[in-house]
Design a protein around this motif. Sequence first.
Motif, PDB file in Angstrom:
ATOM      1  N   GLY A 228      -8.969   9.412  -1.795  1.00 48.45           N
ATOM      2  CA  GLY A 228      -7.762   8.537  -2.339  1.00 48.45           C
ATOM      3  C   GLY A 228      -7.427   8.341  -3.545  1.00 48.45           C
ATOM      4  O   GLY A 228      -6.638   8.203  -4.417  1.00 48.45           O
TER       5      GLY A 228
ATOM      6  N   SER B  98      -3.943   9.887  -4.225  1.00 47.64           N
ATOM      7  CA  SER B  98      -2.658   8.301  -3.908  1.00 47.64           C
ATOM      8  C   SER B  98      -2.725   7.658  -4.713  1.00 47.64           C
ATOM      9  O   SER B  98      -1.802   6.841  -5.370  1.00 47.64           O
ATOM     10  CB  SER B  98      -2.900   7.981  -2.760  1.00 47.64           C
ATOM     11  N   ALA B  99      -4.218   7.574  -5.440  1.00 46.82           N
ATOM     12  CA  ALA B  99      -4.205   6.228  -6.451  1.00 46.82           C
ATOM     13  C   ALA B  99      -3.344   6.701  -8.067  1.00 46.82           C
ATOM     14  O   ALA B  99      -2.295   6.061  -8.630  1.00 46.82           O
ATOM     15  CB  ALA B  99      -5.391   6.316  -6.480  1.00 46.82           C
TER      16      ALA B  99
ATOM     17  N   HIS C 296       0.574   6.747  -7.775  1.00 49.19           N
ATOM     18  CA  HIS C 296       0.468   5.043  -7.244  1.00 49.19           C
ATOM     19  C   HIS C 296       0.924   4.528  -8.730  1.00 49.19           C
ATOM     20  O   HIS C 296       1.450   3.513  -9.066  1.00 49.19           O
ATOM     21  CB  HIS C 296      -0.002   4.488  -6.496  1.00 49.19           C
ATOM     22  N   ASP C 297       0.036   5.221  -9.598  1.00 52.25           N
ATOM     23  CA  ASP C 297      -0.282   4.221 -10.909  1.00 52.25           C
ATOM     24  C   ASP C 297       0.646   5.103 -12.016  1.00 52.25           C
ATOM     25  O   ASP C 297       0.565   4.413 -12.599  1.00 52.25           O
ATOM     26  CB  ASP C 297      -1.865   4.060 -11.007  1.00 52.25           C
TER      27      ASP C 297
ATOM     28  N   ALA D 270      -7.988   3.690   0.021  1.00 53.78           N
ATOM     29  CA  ALA D 270      -8.309   2.536  -1.236  1.00 53.78           C
ATOM     30  C   ALA D 270     -10.023   2.681   0.025  1.00 53.78           C
ATOM     31  O   ALA D 270     -10.471   2.765   0.524  1.00 53.78           O
ATOM     32  CB  ALA D 270      -8.438   1.184  -1.153  1.00 53.78           C
TER      33      ALA D 270
ATOM     34  N   GLU E 121       0.901  -1.321   0.097  1.00 52.77           N
ATOM     35  CA  GLU E 121       0.327  -0.493   0.494  1.00 52.77           C
ATOM     36  C   GLU E 121       0.787   1.122  -0.038  1.00 52.77           C
ATOM     37  O   GLU E 121      -0.044   2.282  -0.273  1.00 52.77           O
ATOM     38  CB  GLU E 121      -0.744   0.308   1.264  1.00 52.77           C
TER      39      GLU E 121
ATOM     40  N   LYS F  78       0.517   6.109   1.154  1.00 50.83           N
ATOM     41  CA  LYS F  78       0.363   5.029   1.459  1.00 50.83           C
ATOM     42  C   LYS F  78      -1.214   5.295   0.164  1.00 50.83           C
ATOM     43  O   LYS F  78      -2.342   6.519  -0.351  1.00 50.83           O
ATOM     44  CB  LYS F  78      -0.618   5.232   2.179  1.00 50.83           C
ATOM     45  N   ARG F  79      -1.380   3.986  -0.536  1.00 53.91           N
ATOM     46  CA  ARG F  79      -2.558   4.488  -1.507  1.00 53.91           C
ATOM     47  C   ARG F  79      -3.748   4.038  -0.858  1.00 53.91           C
ATOM     48  O   ARG F  79      -3.664   3.443  -0.297  1.00 53.91           O
ATOM     49  CB  ARG F  79      -2.662   3.104  -2.273  1.00 53.91           C
TER      50      ARG F  79
END
Length: 406
Positions: A241, A244-245, A248-249, A226, A169, A223-224
């Motif tokens: 989120g 953060s998403a 991450h992506d 979710a 995460e 931290k993702r």
Amino acid sequence: MLSEQAVRTVRATLPAVGGAIGEITPIFYRRLFAAHPDLLRDLFNRGNQANGSQQQALAGAIAAFATVLVERPDVRPDAMLARIAHKHVSLGIRPEQYPIVQEHLFAAIVEVLGEAVTPEVAAAWDEVYWLMANALIAIEARLYQQAGTPDGDVWGSYRIVGRRQETDEVVTFLARPADDRPLPAHRPGQYVSVQVELPDGARQIRQYSLSGQLDEALCFSVKRVAGERSGSGLLDGGPNGEVSAWLHDHALPGTLLRISAPAGDVHLDAADTRPVLLASAGIGCTPMIGMLGHLAGTGSTRRVVSVHADRSQATHAFRDDLALLTAKLADADAHVWYEEPAGDWPADRTGRLDLAGLDLPADTVAYLCGPLPFLRAARTQLLAAGLGAADIHYEVFGPDLWLAQG
């Protein structure tokens, strides 16, 4: 200080205004965003607006400030003001935005309280607002000057030069100024704001703690966040989120990001030689690992106690770093609690963090970071252990609801 007339009026109307602030703040934000939709799109956190936490934080700050003015007129809530000012500076808030807030806030007060808002009441609360606003403007001007950005332009273009997967995460990003200028000065425990452009065109901003410095790059860990998607497709019914998403992506080496100058009033005092406690839960370990890394990197001889609580070994970011950095220090140890530990984990370290059994010198200075229930429990335990309230510092990710929740 408030005028004598304003003190009497605010004291008399504080219960009514305070009792209605939960109605006032949503109307304020609705009016503000209707008149200035760009603020919601590019400045305010849409997730915090959706779940109401920003409204709660604003309500708590206003009520707390007004209460201090009328009950303790010789005391200024410097800690609260500094916390807000650092957040504002990390976003690039400018003095000319304060009249905009005042206009829509007072319109919301009138909408909720109606005829009770006489000219006398409006004038008294206008004094409260501008005392708070002008105090913040003054603090923010000093912070901008210290950051070398007196015009308030705290944003710079950074290039992602590396990323490290800490857990499933959590990812740590390494970022350097895209124009090869030196890294900005920062203190262990501070944070930066990161702005990303989302698919709908919004340029949303989030704050992330600096978890250290490596290879001439700033390190910040994300931290993702979710959650279940609602029928609208938004996480938990709101855009929680989304930043953060995206990071991450999409934030791969070579990606350019807008990142602010470091800010934050909760940071390690390098000149202090007293024993230090670093206590965290979950992703709250990010500023603590930055502080611990600084202590280890400077060869500190201070007594250092690190404690951390997490769901399990698999979710514990910087688990190996905690052990390695602690081992580098002359007088340090670490204690970890897991709610759902894997393998042969000691029973007395299973469950919630418990500071009661730790041997902490009375002059210990403590730094805390984690969810609000953790902060409340840890602070209560430390006060019971004899630590002074002024020596217990805390950081909250997101709006500071401590005041709002009493």
